[in-house]
Design an enzyme around this catalytic site. Sequence first.
Site, PDB file in Angstrom:
ATOM      1  CG  ASP A   1     -80.710   4.405-108.662  1.00 48.95           C
ATOM      2  OD1 ASP A   1     -80.627   4.956-108.270  1.00 48.95           O
ATOM      3  OD2 ASP A   1     -81.564   3.094-107.408  1.00 48.95           O
ATOM      4  CG  HIS A   2     -81.597   7.371-106.210  1.00 45.50           C
ATOM      5  ND1 HIS A   2     -80.829   7.723-105.129  1.00 45.50           N
ATOM      6  CD2 HIS A   2     -82.243   6.299-106.039  1.00 45.50           C
ATOM      7  CE1 HIS A   2     -80.541   6.374-104.677  1.00 45.50           C
ATOM      8  NE2 HIS A   2     -80.944   5.843-105.286  1.00 45.50           N
TER       9      HIS A   2
ATOM     10  CD  GLN B   1     -78.156   6.803-102.218  1.00 47.57           C
ATOM     11  OE1 GLN B   1     -78.861   5.814-101.943  1.00 47.57           O
ATOM     12  NE2 GLN B   1     -77.233   7.431-100.805  1.00 47.57           N
TER      13      GLN B   1
ATOM     14  CB  CYS C   1     -84.035   1.665-104.807  1.00 47.26           C
ATOM     15  SG  CYS C   1     -82.276   2.199-104.421  1.00 47.26           S
TER      16      CYS C   1
ATOM     17  CG  HIS D   1     -85.092  -2.043-105.267  1.00 48.03           C
ATOM     18  ND1 HIS D   1     -84.566  -1.173-104.195  1.00 48.03           N
ATOM     19  CD2 HIS D   1     -85.890  -2.542-104.230  1.00 48.03           C
ATOM     20  CE1 HIS D   1     -85.254  -1.234-103.137  1.00 48.03           C
ATOM     21  NE2 HIS D   1     -86.461  -1.418-102.370  1.00 48.03           N
TER      22      HIS D   1
END
Length: 490
Positions: free
Chosen positions: A310-311, A18, A57, A108
């Site tokens: 991841d983002h 994030q 995620c 995850h």
Amino acid sequence: MSQSSTGKSNILLFTVDQMRWDCLSIMGHPVVETPNLDQLAKSGVLFDSAYAATPSCIPARAAIFTGMSQRSNGRVGYQDRVPWRYEHTLPGELAKAGYHTQCVGKMHVYPVRNLCGFHNVVLHDGYFHHNRNRTATAFSSHLDQCDDYLVWLRQTAGAEHDLLDLGLDCNSSTVTRPWHLPERLHPTNWTVEQSIDFLRRRDPDKPFFLWTSFVRPHSPLDPPQAYFDMYKDVEMDEPPVGDWVDEELAAEGAYEPTTIFGKIPKRRLDRARAGYYALISHIDDQVGRLLKVMKEYGLYENTTILFTSDHGEMMGDHHYFRKALPYEGSAKVPFLLYDPSGRLDFKAGSRVSEVVELRDIMPTLLDIADAPIPSNVDGQSVLPLCQGENPFWRNYIHGEHAFGRLSNHFVTDGRIKYIWYSQTGEEQLFNLTEDPSEKINLAHSPLYSSKLSEWRSYLTQELEGREEGYVHQGCLIVGRKPTAVLSHIL
């Protein structure tokens, strides 16, 4: 031993969870400080247009693990407890190529102990609601199986400790408070501690692939006090708000701690941003710590390093928070690659403007390892871009996220972005070169009507034949029910 008997480069993949693309001081951020990552970028290659095509995620990590687009890997939104059954994975292919593979931190995947090709994992995925379901008959033992960090924390600091001690929600991006225990007990420090332990225990006759995967700066926003102090009194600029934002609707979500859309009081927003930036600086120092230990072990010069997220995190842009949205704050990620050995002939200190995506990580790292790239991989190795070559490259990427009424699709080349909200039909068009904050929606401008049609046609081509029925007779169809997972992987 500085390198393996095979002579292959070791590979160190850093991922954070994030982190916005612009939260590197080398990118000109006015507040955040990241000297260790800046140095990697100055010595390596920095990518200006890197995206997570499905910015949350699970689907983002599926792209990293498989090298496949979201359409191929089947994860077009966020859905827990869908088994991972991929024939080819990044760690699996590197293991076949003779690498000793290890992940520390967040994976995850499901089941949570699925190795996905790694020889070993030391796990901390963060707080997962489905893992914490106290109605389960074997709650305690199940939680112990899911989280190595929590087991370690209780063994080290006392059995009474838990991930909820601070009272912060794992999905709250609007509130913060400093970490309450000694800094060495923070999960960011633990991730590096366990990574260092792998360097001690690795097989010295093999090259290694180490994935050091931080949960932060994903909320809870709980930086150690020293890092929070770096930012808590800094004057913050107002976040950008587009001419397309519904200000009245934003005001309705102002006081929910886990809001996705809300006009947050500036004092609270500034504290949240201070906590977020503090977590990033904390990670930066811990990255520096791991790199110093690699030098002590004689491994640094023969290890290729890739850093990404991841983002992103909207963090108040356009009154939005968290991720899963098509805007730059959510979908665009930091991406830098460094080869200390010089073996890969990078143009050190260069910047790449071509649009890249998380699916490009797997073919890039396999390329570095001189390992075969499976035929089902959709991504491309970025090594030619790093070497200053001019290879045939994609014209754009297609991104999407099933997200209820905010379900969205986007296509971008890093200069123009077209967005379509599938449930409402709302269209947005941004000139990212002139308007990187996406404040001016050009979709209704007569001057951009041909450009709008062009980019809409790109999305229509991408969605043709999708099971949701997004396209009929060459037109986008509004209101088709989105799904988070495509049927071919269920």
